[in-house]
Design an enzyme around this catalytic site. Structure first.
Site, PDB file in Angstrom:
ATOM      1  N   CYS A   1       0.823  -1.212   0.000  1.00  0.00           N
ATOM      2  CA  CYS A   1       0.000   0.000   0.000  1.00  0.00           C
ATOM      3  C   CYS A   1       0.854   1.258   0.000  1.00  0.00           C
ATOM      4  O   CYS A   1       0.641   2.168  -0.815  1.00  0.00           O
ATOM      5  CB  CYS A   1      -0.946  -0.015   1.193  1.00  0.00           C
ATOM      6  SG  CYS A   1      -0.156  -0.372   2.779  1.00  0.00           S
TER       7      CYS A   1
ATOM      8  N   HIS B   1      -2.461   5.026   6.689  1.00  0.00           N
ATOM      9  CA  HIS B   1      -1.111   5.580   6.806  1.00  0.00           C
ATOM     10  C   HIS B   1      -1.167   7.054   6.402  1.00  0.00           C
ATOM     11  O   HIS B   1      -2.043   7.464   5.630  1.00  0.00           O
ATOM     12  CB  HIS B   1      -0.125   4.876   5.873  1.00  0.00           C
ATOM     13  CG  HIS B   1      -0.103   3.381   6.008  1.00  0.00           C
ATOM     14  ND1 HIS B   1       0.299   2.738   7.144  1.00  0.00           N
ATOM     15  CD2 HIS B   1      -0.429   2.408   5.112  1.00  0.00           C
ATOM     16  CE1 HIS B   1       0.233   1.423   6.957  1.00  0.00           C
ATOM     17  NE2 HIS B   1      -0.217   1.200   5.735  1.00  0.00           N
TER      18      HIS B   1
END
Length: 337
Positions: free
Chosen positions: A140, A220
């Site tokens: 990711c 994140h």
């Protein structure tokens, strides 16, 4: 219609399965796992064919009232490609099975580049993956790095990049198992693994990353300092970023001040699980000083690789040889505007 199997029906696997089911040029042949709890029960509700990875798993599934279509070996006989979404220690063993059977396969970013010899990001190297036997969809964080830096590179703006990653502690559904509380844990090594990982896709990228694990699970967050090749206006930089259909420019001043508010927006948009397939980059935070560019964005660790995986399926199976057409098709199916 290419028949695709999903091995591992967890956070990524269930999303990949749903995305495959939305496509009109591939077919979900079945999902395979060892679990028989609510996760597999939901797959049954979606009328997916269920396969058991082991005989023990099959017995347990049957005892829970799950109709088992067959074994993993049986599923692998019916397909053109397998997407392995299992934990990395399991995936490494499965890869040997796929190779022995001559089955094309895709693994996720937890595996090492050497597992496949090719790492994939749709806007970077789709063409190089056409008709390959295997590829690895990068993680990711690495996917987000490649999307943003490649957009700058296409505009001939990128010299080098230095990024700090605030990494979620664990996936949301596992917060009770592996989360952290009242602490932050820096990764010991600089660069952290994401920078070198991006270079497995584009070896010319001059990128260094550092990472800190923080006590939250929604996403994140990245902060980037980019040295530009030349002085540029903010408009030039934004126009470069807009060349990626998978970067969504957002406004801090519109109330999108945190990862939870961004998540809420995508829930309101009707995305399954509130998934954000795009990099959500703050347009009004982006700043340029001389030849330095500063920006920040949020990455949905559960969703960003899903469109990449669909594009990788098309590339490996040769369904579509034009990367731009595959990206457009995937975007439309997942409502990425």
């Amino acid at each position: 219609m290419k028949k695709i199997a999903v091995i591992g029906y967890g956070v990524i696997g269930k999303r990949v399965a749903d995305a495959i089911a939305l496509q009109d040029d591939m077919e979900l042949a079945g999902v395979c796992d060892i679990i028989s709890d609510w996760r597999t029960q939901n797959a049954v509700r979606k009328e997916y064919d269920i396969y058991a990875a082991t005989e023990e798993a099959a017995d347990k599934m049957k005892s829970e009232g799950i109709s088992v279509k067959g074994s993993m070996e049986g599923l692998l006989k019916k397909i053109d490609l397998v997407v392995d979404c299992t934990p990395k220690n399991i995936a490494a063993k499965n890869v040997e099975i796929y190779k022995a059977k001559g089955i094309k396969f895709i693994v996720q970013g937890g595996e090492k580049h050497k597992t496949t010899g090719h790492s994939f990001s749709a806007e970077n190297n789709y063409k190089s993956a056409i008709n390959l036997d295997a590829t690895r969809v990068v993680s990711c964080n690495t996917t987000s790095i490649l999307r943003t830096l490649t957009a700058l590179k296409r505009a001939d703006l990128l010299d080098y990049a230095r990024g700090t990653l605030l990494r979620r502690a664990t996936d949301p559904w596992e917060s009770h198992l592996g989360g952290i509380m009242n602490t932050m844990v820096p990764e010991r090594d600089i660069p952290s693994h994401q920078g070198p990982d991006a270079q497995t896709v584009d070896s010319d990228l001059d990128v260094v990353t550092s990472a800190v694990k923080v006590p939250e699970t929604l996403s994140h967050m990245h902060y980037w300092n980019v040295k530009l090749k030349r002085q540029a206006t903010k408009e030039e930089v934004l126009n470069a970023l807009k060349t990626s259909s998978r970067i969504k420019l957002i406004q801090y001043d519109q109330g999108l001040v945190s990862n939870n508010t961004i998540k809420e927006m995508f829930l309101d948009m009707g995305r399954p699980w509130g998934d954000m397939y795009e990099v959500a980059l703050w347009e009004d935070m982006l700043k340029i000083q001389g030849d330095e560019l500063f920006y920040a964005y949020v990455v949905d660790n559960q969703a960003i690789v899903i469109p990449e995986t669909i594009d990788a399926i098309r590339a490996l199976t040769g369904i579509e040889t034009d990367g731009a057409k595959s990206i457009l098709k995937t975007n439309q199916s997942l409502s990425i505007v």
